[in-house]
Design an enzyme around this catalytic site. Structure first.
Site, PDB file in Angstrom:
ATOM      1  N   SER A  38       0.836  -1.201   0.000  1.00 46.02           N
ATOM      2  CA  SER A  38       0.000   0.000   0.000  1.00 46.02           C
ATOM      3  C   SER A  38       0.877   1.261   0.000  1.00 46.02           C
ATOM      4  O   SER A  38       1.747   1.411  -0.850  1.00 46.02           O
ATOM      5  CB  SER A  38      -0.960  -0.044   1.194  1.00 46.02           C
ATOM      6  OG  SER A  38      -1.979   0.911   1.059  1.00 46.02           O
ATOM      7  N   ASP A 152      -5.808  -3.417  -2.497  1.00 45.68           N
ATOM      8  CA  ASP A 152      -4.744  -3.132  -1.528  1.00 45.68           C
ATOM      9  C   ASP A 152      -4.009  -4.384  -1.036  1.00 45.68           C
ATOM     10  O   ASP A 152      -4.631  -5.356  -0.599  1.00 45.68           O
ATOM     11  CB  ASP A 152      -5.384  -2.427  -0.332  1.00 45.68           C
ATOM     12  CG  ASP A 152      -4.379  -1.653   0.500  1.00 45.68           C
ATOM     13  OD1 ASP A 152      -3.217  -2.071   0.560  1.00 45.68           O
ATOM     14  OD2 ASP A 152      -4.768  -0.630   1.088  1.00 45.68           O
TER      15      ASP A 152
END
Length: 320
Positions: A38, A152
């Site tokens: 991320s 993510d």
């Protein structure tokens, strides 16, 4: 011996990674391999491409209005934000390059939306890899990569130590940005405790709520005024408490993301521990505080200062 640096997820809190990296360099820790998930992937990519200073300069210049201008709403694309404007700016800052062009090995983690499989991205377009790894569920739209929809990396591996070791790292330092959840919970609990300040400021004679019905003829106008005022203040206090206890949709979403990342991180680090974990205290900052870069970078620097004796000892041991 190859040194590895693992940068964990945490959205806006990821700007603390910049301060941590800067301090690690001062101590003498220069990683040979970098991995991230991320926001950790974004900062890690800047480090691996030699553009960390450019990224720091950009994020420190962000204010509320600039952050808002980067949000291109994309409800029809699987998230509140489509992400095109953000990653165009990221690419402008870091460069539109491939993994093979980076100055040191770098890997990012993403998640296959439909199979739930952890995906390691180590080749091809850097921009596409970052777009996959940073697609926060519900907030940033998923990204189609080689025929698969990616979200993510923190969904399955918020602090990808396993990837760093698989790429050849012998000594690994990991940065966990989500370890302060219990502290955050305590602070939020304080916000919903009954507020007695309103009662203390105005002392009103105690009378039963049905006093008017029972003794209306015996009360003078001043008594009635005080009693009605107390009832009004009680209603205000009740409404205020109810409002404080009811988080909005975004608070629920971000809170659940924080909890999820914390629990998964603990499990992952227990199963595949790094040689050292750095855990800055960031509970005062939310996942969308992208305009707080200066403060977050400073926290990262101060955190490494606390770890300095341990880091220096371990680095000396490695060199021996």
């Amino acid at each position: 011996m190859k040194l590895g640096l693992v940068l964990g997820s945490g959205a806006a809190r990821g700007w603390a990674h910049i301060g941590i990296i800067n301090r690690l360099k001062e101590i003498g820790f220069e990683p040979d391999i970098v991995t991230g998930s991320s926001i950790g992937a974004l900062v890690g990519a800047a480090l691996a491409s030699g553009k960390l200073n450019d990224l720091q300069e950009w994020v420190q210049s962000l204010d509320n209005w600039q952050v808002f201008n980067l949000l291109d709403w994309g409800l029809g694309y699987g998230g509140l934000i489509s992400g095109e404007k953000v990653f165009d700016k990221v690419t402008e800052t870091i460069g539109d390059v491939n993994f093979e062009d980076l100055s040191k090995p770098f890997g990012a983690v993403a998640t296959d939306l439909f199979t739930g499989r952890e995906t390691w991205l180590t080749q091809g377009s850097l921009k596409q890899a970052l777009r996959c790894s940073c697609a926060i569920p519900g907030i940033l739209a998923p990204y189609e990569y080689e025929g698969r929809w990616m979200v993510d990396g923190a969904t399955v591996n918020p602090v990808p130590v396993s990837l760093c070791k698989a790429m050849g790292a012998d000594f690994v330092i990991a940065v966990d940005l989500n370890s302060d959840k219990s502290n955050l919970g305590a602070k939020n609990q304080e916000k919903v405790l009954p507020n007695t300040e309103l009662e203390e400021e105005l002392e009103i004679p105690e009378k039963p709520l049905d006093y008017v019905a029972q003794h209306g003829s015996e009360m003078n106008q001043f008594d009635k005024l005080l009693l009605s005022g107390k009832n009004y203040l009680q209603q205000m206090k009740t409404r205020k408490q109810e409002k404080a206890r009811t988080p909005d949709v975004f608070a629920v979403m971000s809170g659940c993301i924080d909890i999820m990342q914390d629990r998964i991180t603990r499990s992952q680090l227990a199963g595949d521990p790094p040689d050292l974990v750095i855990q800055p205290k960031l509970s005062d900052y939310g996942i969308m505080d992208f305009d707080k870069a200066e403060a977050l970078i400073k926290i990262g620097e101060e955190c490494v200062d606390l770890y300095r004796p341990i880091l220096q000892y371990k680095l000396e041991h490695i060199s021996v």
